[in-house]
Design a protein around this motif. Structure first.
Motif, PDB file in Angstrom:
ATOM      1  N   VAL A  38       0.858  -1.189   0.000  1.00  0.00           N
ATOM      2  CA  VAL A  38       0.000   0.000   0.000  1.00  0.00           C
ATOM      3  C   VAL A  38       0.885   1.227   0.000  1.00  0.00           C
ATOM      4  N   GLU A  39       0.882   1.921  -1.108  1.00  0.00           N
ATOM      5  CA  GLU A  39       1.825   3.026  -1.276  1.00  0.00           C
ATOM      6  C   GLU A  39       1.187   4.271  -1.857  1.00  0.00           C
ATOM      7  N   CYS A  40      -0.121   4.317  -1.900  1.00  0.00           N
ATOM      8  CA  CYS A  40      -0.776   5.533  -2.386  1.00  0.00           C
ATOM      9  C   CYS A  40      -2.180   5.562  -1.791  1.00  0.00           C
ATOM     10  N   ASN A  41      -2.868   6.651  -2.000  1.00  0.00           N
ATOM     11  CA  ASN A  41      -4.185   6.807  -1.412  1.00  0.00           C
ATOM     12  C   ASN A  41      -5.185   5.803  -1.965  1.00  0.00           C
ATOM     13  N   ARG A  67       8.865   8.874  -1.450  1.00  0.00           N
ATOM     14  CA  ARG A  67       8.613  10.306  -1.316  1.00  0.00           C
ATOM     15  C   ARG A  67       7.130  10.649  -1.514  1.00  0.00           C
ATOM     16  N   ARG A  68       6.465   9.923  -2.390  1.00  0.00           N
ATOM     17  CA  ARG A  68       5.076  10.261  -2.663  1.00  0.00           C
ATOM     18  C   ARG A  68       4.188  10.096  -1.438  1.00  0.00           C
ATOM     19  N   PRO A  75       3.392  13.642   1.834  1.00  0.00           N
ATOM     20  CA  PRO A  75       2.245  14.504   2.178  1.00  0.00           C
ATOM     21  C   PRO A  75       1.118  13.719   2.859  1.00  0.00           C
ATOM     22  N   GLU A 124       2.104  13.218   6.503  1.00  0.00           N
ATOM     23  CA  GLU A 124       1.979  14.497   7.212  1.00  0.00           C
ATOM     24  C   GLU A 124       0.508  14.800   7.508  1.00  0.00           C
ATOM     25  N   ASP A 125      -0.320  14.600   6.495  1.00  0.00           N
ATOM     26  CA  ASP A 125      -1.744  14.915   6.668  1.00  0.00           C
ATOM     27  C   ASP A 125      -2.401  13.984   7.676  1.00  0.00           C
ATOM     28  N   ARG A 126      -1.999  12.724   7.678  1.00  0.00           N
ATOM     29  CA  ARG A 126      -2.608  11.771   8.608  1.00  0.00           C
ATOM     30  C   ARG A 126      -2.217  12.123  10.050  1.00  0.00           C
TER      31      ARG A 126
END
Lengths: 247, 247, 247, 247, 247, 247
Positions: C44-47, C117-118, C121, C124-126
């Motif tokens: 799991v590496e993206c939204n 890197r992706r 953000p 940070e947001d979580r």
């Protein structure tokens, strides 16, 4: 549907550039009227000039003789928007806010690239004051002044691209906002170079103003932006000689 | 210009209401296509349902067979927007964010009026996460559930007006955002009662999506919203055998 | 005392690594049950993948047939915790939150070192959304993906140590949080190299879950995390025919 | 595994209450040693007393003759934790922080109910300083002083329940934190009355300390919490007559 | 008009330096009385020493036998100010706060240059706690300890200038605050080198204290800073042998 | 030492009241010169009037023919300070900022009591923009306009006291700031009634300006507040007939 786009400085060629950008961004039913204020500075690059432009823009708008549907204040991060909102019931759009809003719709973080370093704290404070700063990771300056943009657009584009690239690589920006009304028209070239969405603030202001008009939304008159009560003002509007009737 | 407006729940009559609102807000060249997700809940009123809807909305969009220019996720404050943004290069608009942005353009402070009290922290967190919460002075609940809105719109309007009035009088709101996709179509009646601008979130989503499309702006692919790399996913997309045995 | 530790991806070897870490951190009376979701992504590496995993983790938990005392969502910064909290009355612990809490107990500032890197953000947001970001001075990426961690742990350790050292030297971090469930088991080696406390998020989740269980504390059902009302859901739970075509 | 639990005031019966609560919360392998500081105030209810207690707690700890694994500062929101952290390498846990962390794991919003109104700004500032205030919706005072808690626990419980109910109903709290070390032992009765999770801060401190010890985590010595360099201190430790050698 | 200026450490030569700076900044009617605490550390460079100094400063003030009009706590960012405020009705001024306030009046952004790196998080937290951190763009350390300042002022000035220049060039500082009471007297030389306003914190404390006295403003006794109620304190004030009457 | 105190409105009797207050607060060596702007509004109560006053105040200052040491902008929360700072090297003090700074030195929380409700968001935004809002618990309006203050000071005092009492009782304010330059002179009566420190903003501005002058501190010219470059301005300064040479 008529939208006034008001330049914040007194340079007519800049007004024309802004007008072209606004027209390019506008819908088929929109008439763009670009105004140049009667007083002020040939370029707005500090708070003093910005406050002078705030009054000059309000003056230009209240003395405009025809009906209109919305106003765009075409200076990035300049003072005065709430004054315009009080004087009008039509929507008054600030191009910095509009651009930040579009940028926040396109990526998780955005940066602003503006002209001079001295403007950086002012722009940060304006965006923070508008409640739109949290996702801004940097405001960077390309190191040129406003009038340089007109004289040598190629050099301007190169300098902006360089600074925008740093914003992407070092600050984590995913979207770039052009932080000067005078950068209108440069977005495409910069986007081609960077492969990152670039928001032209004048264009952003136009679509935002059209959006509000389309939905019939008008400035709230319920509290802080209510129409100023009639008072005996001295020197307003500015058009007539200011000091003649004063005590 | 074709815009997908995706309901977050499985109630087709609600999708139809959203479609009507979207059409009313859209420009002459825009075709609105409203989708109902294949799985999920008849109304989305908690985080569990919202996460389920997040996946269902993505599923509905990726399996839509025709080309389109933008997507609107028509649930107020639901999860999932960044997933959509990753899967697409077209703009993906969240109606809560769009509505908050328009509201911030019309007054110094705004409030959201939603359905159930349990949604309040979720909506606060979603707006804060979007960086659009600073000028929000309250999220209030009218005390009805989503499906009540459809069954008795008059009572819904009365309850929303009452709560909105408190937001204006007690919290200092100058603009009201309707905090539920199912409130589409109620804005005018509420605005008439309150004399304060009222933002319909579905309408806000439509004009925002059109704005982005008009300017040729697309989701940034430079970092966090880049297209997910191809992987061997299990159970995605959901469509095929999912619905067979369901009640 | 039985604790479910749910991997967020479908890679069984990763589940096993997480299980080992959880057992190492758990008390003598604790039984660790590690689950792999039935649908989702191998990492799991993206939204998009994260939302899919949110639903998959809830599905794995609600269909688990035995009683249990707490659940740990073993993905760092993934979506879905509030959904789990609504569905259960037992504590549901997010490993990113647990790790940040322990880190804040050990030093004035902490940094997270994650994989790609992706994800920065998103993490940070979580953490900001969880109200645990103020003392975080940076989220840094070691530049590898999740599955690299398994294949070459030595290289992974070296890359993490390098980035963590920058966090300490340049950002002022006093504690390092490993920002990926797949980094379970690497903390000791990294701590040896850095001489700075390193928090393993899976271990943090285990002690936090045990702590809540020991004190008899359960998820609040008073407002936003109340049990979802019964509704006619479509396609939930996911288990049945979804997996037919899957391995 | 031995944990020192240090009362912040000089009232021995209060130390005993804290000790009982700590034992009730501790695991089978944990030995709880409760200390009363040699100087200070019979109850700590203002900043002056809190600063005095900060030094007194440090004094009690550094002069404790036996080895130990962790220290708990059993005053809610008192000054001094960073000093303890510098003097020790074992974990030093602040009960306010521990309680806030557990509360944040159980609900979207929490409130603190403390004793006197004058403590409210101090507690707000301490939680904000710890980076744990964002999800705190209120700090409320039950209007009694610390020693009242001991004398009339029934009245104390009633007053706390009343204020906690307001926190839930008016402020949106989903979890209640008892904001005073002297409230140790009251949580169950309050939880029974409210049906909302209630966090006992002494118990929270114990499980948090045990968690850190179990994972082998120690206070970071890399920067701000490094061991103070040896210097010629006057009047430290406090045990010997302070002024004898002074000028 | 008599103002007590209390050094936070026990080094008498440092007290003398502070006294000279305070006199230089004071008005013609002001008598400066400089006090050295009876207990504590020869220099305050960590939280432990700072808490010890908090009590020592309060002790020095409450045992001072003459009347006075205001107190200045002459340690930059040390603990204890609210304690002093409670014990007195005269104004109690913290030099870090006073310096930050003057700095904010002179430029859009300021930086602090302090002595040791380990103090950076402590100073950030103190300024944030005071609500004066938002316009601070950095706290930087010159890499020397407090007593080095006295021994080699030239080297100190050079190191501070270097770090201050970075604050201006890299962080955007427009004003520099000297972040140590022991830097009193260095401001002019640093300002000459930098051409940027440099605020001496002791001088800032003096003018702030005089300002409050001139306007007849005294510490609020209405809530959190009310005079502590009389209680049977053990070991306070510190002057008498502490342990005699203790158990 | 000469200080210009510039009223923001055109009402000469108000200028005189401000002058009296300033003199009362000033030191023996200070000469107070009060100026009334040549253009503007008889009272400044909205953003439009505030922007007009911003320019009028700058005009009044730059055309003042004598040397001076500092300027005070005697409108509470009005626009324009950064413009003055750019045009001058002498300190330019905003009375709202000065008053907030003194208030923060006297208690843990402060409130502002202003005239009209419509000013509340403007004042909140100005204090937040100045980085001085964190310890402000409320901005309240006494419900009168600026000129009412002059006409019926007794009624004004009663209304302010009532609102200030609510700030203390309901919001937790420990200090009250009078939020209007026209309230100069009322502080003592209000403080007598409330037994809480009350800060007169004009007096605060005077002592702050004197403080900066005494220490030889001047506005930073290093970046955002540097002197505006010479340009061909139209209509500036305002004294000459504005429009004659325009078009």
């Amino acid at each position: 549907l008529r939208i006034l786009v008001v330049n914040v400085n007194t340079t007519a060629t800049m007004t024309e550039g802004i007008r072209q950008s606004a027209i390019a961004a506008s819908g088929p039913d929109t008439e763009i009227v670009a105004l140049t204020p009667a007083i002020g500075s040939p370029s707005v690059e500090c708070n003093f000039e910005s406050y002078l432009s705030a009054v000059a823009v309000m003056d230009a708008v209240v003395t405009y003789p025809e009906p209109f549907d919305a106003v765009i204040q075409a200076g990035f991060g300049e003072h005065g928007k709430e004054g315009l909102q009080e004087l009008l019931s039509q929507p008054a759009v600030d191009i910095a806010e509009a651009a930040a809003q579009l940028a926040m719709s396109l990526g998780a973080r955005y940066s602003v690239v503006t002209t001079l370093r001295r403007a950086v704290p002012m722009l940060e404070d304006r965006l923070r004051g508008a409640g739109l700063f949290e996702r801004c990771v940097s405001v960077r300056a390309a190191g040129m002044n406003v009038l340089d943009l007109e004289e040598d657009p190629k050099a301007a584009i190169a300098a902006i691209v360089e600074e925008a690239r740093r914003a992407v690589d070092e600050d984590g920006a995913e979207v770039i906002v052009l932080g000067c009304g005078g950068m209108a028209g440069l977005a495409e070239a910069i986007e081609d170079a960077l492969k990152v969405p670039v928001v032209d603030p004048v264009a952003a202001g136009v679509v935002m103003a059209e959006s509000l008009v389309r939905l019939g939304l008008r400035t709230s008159k319920v509290n802080s932006l209510a129409t100023p009560p009639a008072k005996d003002l001295v020197g307003w509007p500015l058009r007539a000689p200011v000091r003649a009737p004063a005590v």
